[in-house]
Design a protein around this motif. Structure first.
Motif, short mmCIF file in Angstrom:
data_model
loop_
_atom_site.label_atom_id
_atom_site.label_comp_id
_atom_site.label_asym_id
_atom_site.label_seq_id
_atom_site.Cartn_x
_atom_site.Cartn_y
_atom_site.Cartn_z
N LEU A 30 0.85 -1.19 0.00
CA LEU A 30 0.00 0.00 0.00
C LEU A 30 0.88 1.24 0.00
O LEU A 30 1.90 1.29 0.68
CB LEU A 30 -0.89 -0.01 1.25
CG LEU A 30 -2.06 0.98 1.32
CD1 LEU A 30 -3.08 0.70 0.22
CD2 LEU A 30 -2.72 0.91 2.69
N ALA A 31 0.47 2.24 -0.76
CA ALA A 31 1.17 3.53 -0.78
C ALA A 31 0.22 4.62 -0.31
O ALA A 31 -0.97 4.36 -0.10
CB ALA A 31 1.67 3.84 -2.20
N GLU A 32 0.75 5.82 -0.15
CA GLU A 32 0.03 7.01 0.28
C GLU A 32 -0.21 6.99 1.79
O GLU A 32 -0.82 6.07 2.33
CB GLU A 32 -1.29 7.20 -0.47
CG GLU A 32 -1.13 7.32 -1.97
CD GLU A 32 -0.33 8.55 -2.39
OE1 GLU A 32 -0.20 9.51 -1.60
OE2 GLU A 32 0.21 8.55 -3.51
N CYS A 33 0.28 8.05 2.46
CA CYS A 33 0.26 8.07 3.93
C CYS A 33 -1.14 7.97 4.52
O CYS A 33 -1.36 7.27 5.51
CB CYS A 33 0.97 9.32 4.44
SG CYS A 33 0.28 10.88 3.86
N THR A 34 -2.12 8.65 3.91
CA THR A 34 -3.48 8.62 4.46
C THR A 34 -4.06 7.22 4.37
O THR A 34 -4.65 6.71 5.34
CB THR A 34 -4.40 9.61 3.72
OG1 THR A 34 -3.87 10.94 3.87
CG2 THR A 34 -5.80 9.56 4.28
N ALA A 35 -3.89 6.57 3.23
CA ALA A 35 -4.39 5.20 3.06
C ALA A 35 -3.73 4.25 4.05
O ALA A 35 -4.38 3.37 4.61
CB ALA A 35 -4.16 4.72 1.62
N ILE A 36 -2.43 4.44 4.29
CA ILE A 36 -1.71 3.60 5.24
C ILE A 36 -2.24 3.80 6.65
O ILE A 36 -2.48 2.83 7.39
CB ILE A 36 -0.20 3.88 5.17
CG1 ILE A 36 0.37 3.38 3.84
CG2 ILE A 36 0.54 3.24 6.34
CD1 ILE A 36 1.79 3.82 3.56
N LEU A 37 -2.45 5.04 7.06
CA LEU A 37 -2.99 5.33 8.39
C LEU A 37 -4.36 4.70 8.59
O LEU A 37 -4.64 4.10 9.63
CB LEU A 37 -3.08 6.84 8.61
CG LEU A 37 -1.78 7.58 8.93
CD1 LEU A 37 -2.03 9.08 8.95
CD2 LEU A 37 -1.21 7.11 10.26
N LEU A 38 -5.21 4.82 7.59
CA LEU A 38 -6.56 4.26 7.71
C LEU A 38 -6.51 2.73 7.77
O LEU A 38 -7.24 2.10 8.54
CB LEU A 38 -7.43 4.72 6.53
CG LEU A 38 -7.71 6.23 6.46
CD1 LEU A 38 -8.55 6.56 5.25
CD2 LEU A 38 -8.40 6.71 7.73
#
Length: 205
Positions: A30-38
Protein backbone atom coordinates in the motif's frame (compact mmCIF):
# COMPACT_ATOMS: atom_id res chain seq x y z
CA UNK A 1 5.00 -5.56 8.38
CA UNK A 2 7.39 -2.85 7.19
CA UNK A 3 7.57 0.56 5.61
CA UNK A 4 9.64 0.88 2.45
CA UNK A 5 12.94 2.76 2.67
CA UNK A 6 13.17 6.22 1.15
CA UNK A 7 14.59 5.33 -2.23
CA UNK A 8 12.92 4.28 -5.46
CA UNK A 9 14.43 0.78 -5.47
CA UNK A 10 13.34 -0.03 -1.91
CA UNK A 11 10.01 1.72 -2.27
CA UNK A 12 9.42 -0.06 -5.56
CA UNK A 13 9.49 -3.38 -3.75
CA UNK A 14 6.66 -2.22 -1.47
CA UNK A 15 4.73 0.03 -3.83
CA UNK A 16 4.00 -0.03 -7.54
CA UNK A 17 4.04 3.78 -7.38
CA UNK A 18 7.67 3.68 -6.14
CA UNK A 19 6.85 6.30 -3.52
CA UNK A 20 7.40 6.61 0.21
CA UNK A 21 5.88 6.02 2.58
CA UNK A 22 4.99 2.54 1.43
CA UNK A 23 3.67 -0.34 3.51
CA UNK A 24 4.19 -4.07 3.01
CA UNK A 25 2.05 -6.38 5.13
CA UNK A 26 2.74 -9.94 4.04
CA UNK A 27 1.90 -10.02 0.34
CA UNK A 28 -0.21 -6.85 0.60
CA UNK A 29 1.34 -3.52 -0.37
CA UNK A 30 0.00 0.00 0.00
CA UNK A 31 1.17 3.53 -0.78
CA UNK A 32 0.03 7.01 0.28
CA UNK A 33 0.26 8.07 3.93
CA UNK A 34 -3.48 8.62 4.46
CA UNK A 35 -4.39 5.20 3.06
CA UNK A 36 -1.71 3.60 5.24
CA UNK A 37 -2.99 5.33 8.39
CA UNK A 38 -6.56 4.26 7.71
CA UNK A 39 -5.49 0.68 6.97
CA UNK A 40 -3.50 0.44 10.20
CA UNK A 41 -6.30 1.94 12.29
CA UNK A 42 -8.74 -0.65 10.94
CA UNK A 43 -6.40 -3.63 11.08
CA UNK A 44 -5.35 -3.05 14.67
CA UNK A 45 -8.75 -1.89 15.90
CA UNK A 46 -7.31 1.29 17.38
CA UNK A 47 -9.26 3.37 19.92
CA UNK A 48 -12.37 4.79 18.32
CA UNK A 49 -11.33 8.45 18.58
CA UNK A 50 -8.59 8.03 15.95
CA UNK A 51 -11.08 7.21 13.18
CA UNK A 52 -14.54 7.28 14.78
CA UNK A 53 -17.20 4.69 14.09
CA UNK A 54 -19.79 7.47 14.33
CA UNK A 55 -20.61 8.16 10.67
CA UNK A 56 -20.67 11.95 11.03
CA UNK A 57 -17.44 12.20 12.99
CA UNK A 58 -15.75 9.87 10.52
CA UNK A 59 -17.01 12.05 7.69
CA UNK A 60 -15.43 15.06 9.42
CA UNK A 61 -12.07 13.27 9.51
CA UNK A 62 -12.47 12.37 5.84
CA UNK A 63 -13.41 15.96 5.02
CA UNK A 64 -10.28 17.31 6.64
CA UNK A 65 -8.03 14.71 5.01
CA UNK A 66 -9.47 15.60 1.60
CA UNK A 67 -8.96 19.34 2.19
CA UNK A 68 -5.49 18.90 3.66
CA UNK A 69 -3.74 17.71 0.50
CA UNK A 70 -4.61 20.74 -1.60
CA UNK A 71 -3.99 23.26 1.18
CA UNK A 72 -1.69 22.59 4.15
CA UNK A 73 0.25 19.86 2.36
CA UNK A 74 0.48 21.92 -0.81
CA UNK A 75 2.45 24.61 1.02
CA UNK A 76 4.04 23.52 4.30
CA UNK A 77 6.60 20.99 2.93
CA UNK A 78 7.81 23.52 0.35
CA UNK A 79 9.46 25.51 3.14
CA UNK A 80 11.89 22.61 3.71
CA UNK A 81 12.68 22.35 0.03
CA UNK A 82 13.23 26.09 -0.36
CA UNK A 83 15.32 26.67 2.78
CA UNK A 84 17.30 23.41 3.04
CA UNK A 85 16.91 20.71 0.41
CA UNK A 86 17.15 22.62 -2.87
CA UNK A 87 20.16 24.71 -1.69
CA UNK A 88 21.78 21.49 -0.46
CA UNK A 89 21.59 19.85 -3.90
CA UNK A 90 22.07 22.92 -6.09
CA UNK A 91 24.66 24.73 -4.01
CA UNK A 92 22.78 28.00 -4.17
CA UNK A 93 19.96 29.58 -2.14
CA UNK A 94 16.63 30.37 -3.73
CA UNK A 95 15.38 33.97 -3.93
CA UNK A 96 13.58 35.09 -0.76
CA UNK A 97 10.52 35.81 -2.88
CA UNK A 98 10.02 32.07 -3.32
CA UNK A 99 9.72 31.50 0.42
CA UNK A 100 7.52 34.56 0.85
CA UNK A 101 5.14 33.24 -1.81
CA UNK A 102 4.89 29.86 -0.08
CA UNK A 103 4.40 31.45 3.34
CA UNK A 104 1.59 33.62 2.01
CA UNK A 105 -0.18 30.56 0.63
CA UNK A 106 0.38 28.71 3.90
CA UNK A 107 -0.96 31.66 5.88
CA UNK A 108 -4.17 31.56 3.87
CA UNK A 109 -4.49 27.82 4.50
CA UNK A 110 -3.86 28.27 8.23
CA UNK A 111 -6.57 30.92 8.44
CA UNK A 112 -9.01 28.50 6.80
CA UNK A 113 -7.80 25.70 9.07
CA UNK A 114 -8.52 27.73 12.19
CA UNK A 115 -11.84 29.14 11.03
CA UNK A 116 -13.29 26.14 9.22
CA UNK A 117 -11.90 23.12 11.01
CA UNK A 118 -10.52 24.05 14.42
CA UNK A 119 -12.98 26.80 15.37
CA UNK A 120 -13.34 26.77 19.19
CA UNK A 121 -12.85 23.00 19.55
CA UNK A 122 -9.99 21.22 21.29
CA UNK A 123 -9.25 19.13 18.20
CA UNK A 124 -10.35 19.10 14.58
CA UNK A 125 -13.46 17.00 15.10
CA UNK A 126 -14.24 17.84 18.72
CA UNK A 127 -12.95 17.02 22.18
CA UNK A 128 -10.71 14.08 21.19
CA UNK A 129 -7.68 13.75 18.95
CA UNK A 130 -8.09 11.98 15.61
CA UNK A 131 -6.07 11.02 12.55
CA UNK A 132 -6.93 14.45 11.15
CA UNK A 133 -4.92 16.13 13.90
CA UNK A 134 -1.95 13.79 13.36
CA UNK A 135 -1.85 14.44 9.63
CA UNK A 136 -2.10 18.20 10.19
CA UNK A 137 0.56 18.49 12.90
CA UNK A 138 3.17 16.47 11.00
CA UNK A 139 2.88 18.85 8.06
CA UNK A 140 2.96 21.99 10.20
CA UNK A 141 6.09 20.94 12.08
CA UNK A 142 8.04 21.02 8.81
CA UNK A 143 8.15 24.83 8.54
CA UNK A 144 9.08 24.96 12.24
CA UNK A 145 12.10 22.76 11.52
CA UNK A 146 13.50 25.33 9.07
CA UNK A 147 12.84 28.36 11.23
CA UNK A 148 9.38 29.35 9.98
CA UNK A 149 7.33 29.10 13.17
CA UNK A 150 3.75 29.00 11.89
CA UNK A 151 2.44 28.82 15.47
CA UNK A 152 3.93 32.14 16.48
CA UNK A 153 1.31 34.91 16.75
CA UNK A 154 -1.45 32.33 16.31
CA UNK A 155 -2.57 31.58 19.89
CA UNK A 156 -5.44 29.31 18.89
CA UNK A 157 -3.14 27.23 16.69
CA UNK A 158 -0.48 27.11 19.40
CA UNK A 159 -2.99 25.88 21.99
CA UNK A 160 -4.12 23.17 19.57
CA UNK A 161 -0.50 22.10 19.04
CA UNK A 162 0.01 21.81 22.82
CA UNK A 163 -3.12 19.70 23.16
CA UNK A 164 -1.89 17.39 20.38
CA UNK A 165 1.49 17.08 22.12
CA UNK A 166 -0.19 16.16 25.39
CA UNK A 167 -2.59 13.69 23.75
CA UNK A 168 0.25 11.91 21.93
CA UNK A 169 2.71 12.28 24.81
CA UNK A 170 5.45 14.92 24.64
CA UNK A 171 8.31 12.44 24.50
CA UNK A 172 6.76 10.51 21.62
CA UNK A 173 5.74 13.74 19.89
CA UNK A 174 9.30 15.09 19.78
CA UNK A 175 10.73 11.68 18.97
CA UNK A 176 8.42 11.49 15.94
CA UNK A 177 9.46 14.96 14.79
CA UNK A 178 13.15 14.71 15.66
CA UNK A 179 14.33 14.45 12.06
CA UNK A 180 12.13 17.34 10.92
CA UNK A 181 13.22 19.59 13.79
CA UNK A 182 16.88 18.89 12.99
CA UNK A 183 16.53 19.12 9.22
CA UNK A 184 18.87 22.13 9.02
CA UNK A 185 21.74 19.86 10.02
CA UNK A 186 21.50 18.33 6.54
CA UNK A 187 23.19 21.45 5.18
CA UNK A 188 26.44 20.16 6.71
CA UNK A 189 26.49 16.81 4.94
CA UNK A 190 28.46 16.08 1.78
CA UNK A 191 26.41 15.13 -1.29
CA UNK A 192 27.85 12.95 -4.03
CA UNK A 193 28.80 15.31 -6.91
CA UNK A 194 27.19 13.01 -9.51
CA UNK A 195 23.94 13.01 -7.55
CA UNK A 196 24.08 16.80 -7.33
CA UNK A 197 24.68 17.11 -11.06
CA UNK A 198 21.71 14.82 -11.75
CA UNK A 199 19.25 16.41 -9.34
CA UNK A 200 20.15 20.11 -9.47
CA UNK A 201 18.53 20.84 -12.89
CA UNK A 202 15.37 18.97 -11.88
CA UNK A 203 15.06 20.78 -8.55
CA UNK A 204 15.68 24.20 -10.08
CA UNK A 205 12.68 23.68 -12.32
Amino acid sequence: MSLGPSNSEGAGKASLLKKVPALKDGDFTLAECTAILLYLSRKYNTPDHWYPSDIRKRAQVDEYLSWHHANIRANAPKTMWIKVLIPLFTGQPLPSEKLQEVMEGLSTSLKQFEERFLQDKDFIIGSEISLADLVAIVELMQPVGVGCDVFEDRPRLMQWRRRVEEAVGKELFFQAHEMILNIKELSNIQIDPQLKAHLAPVLMK
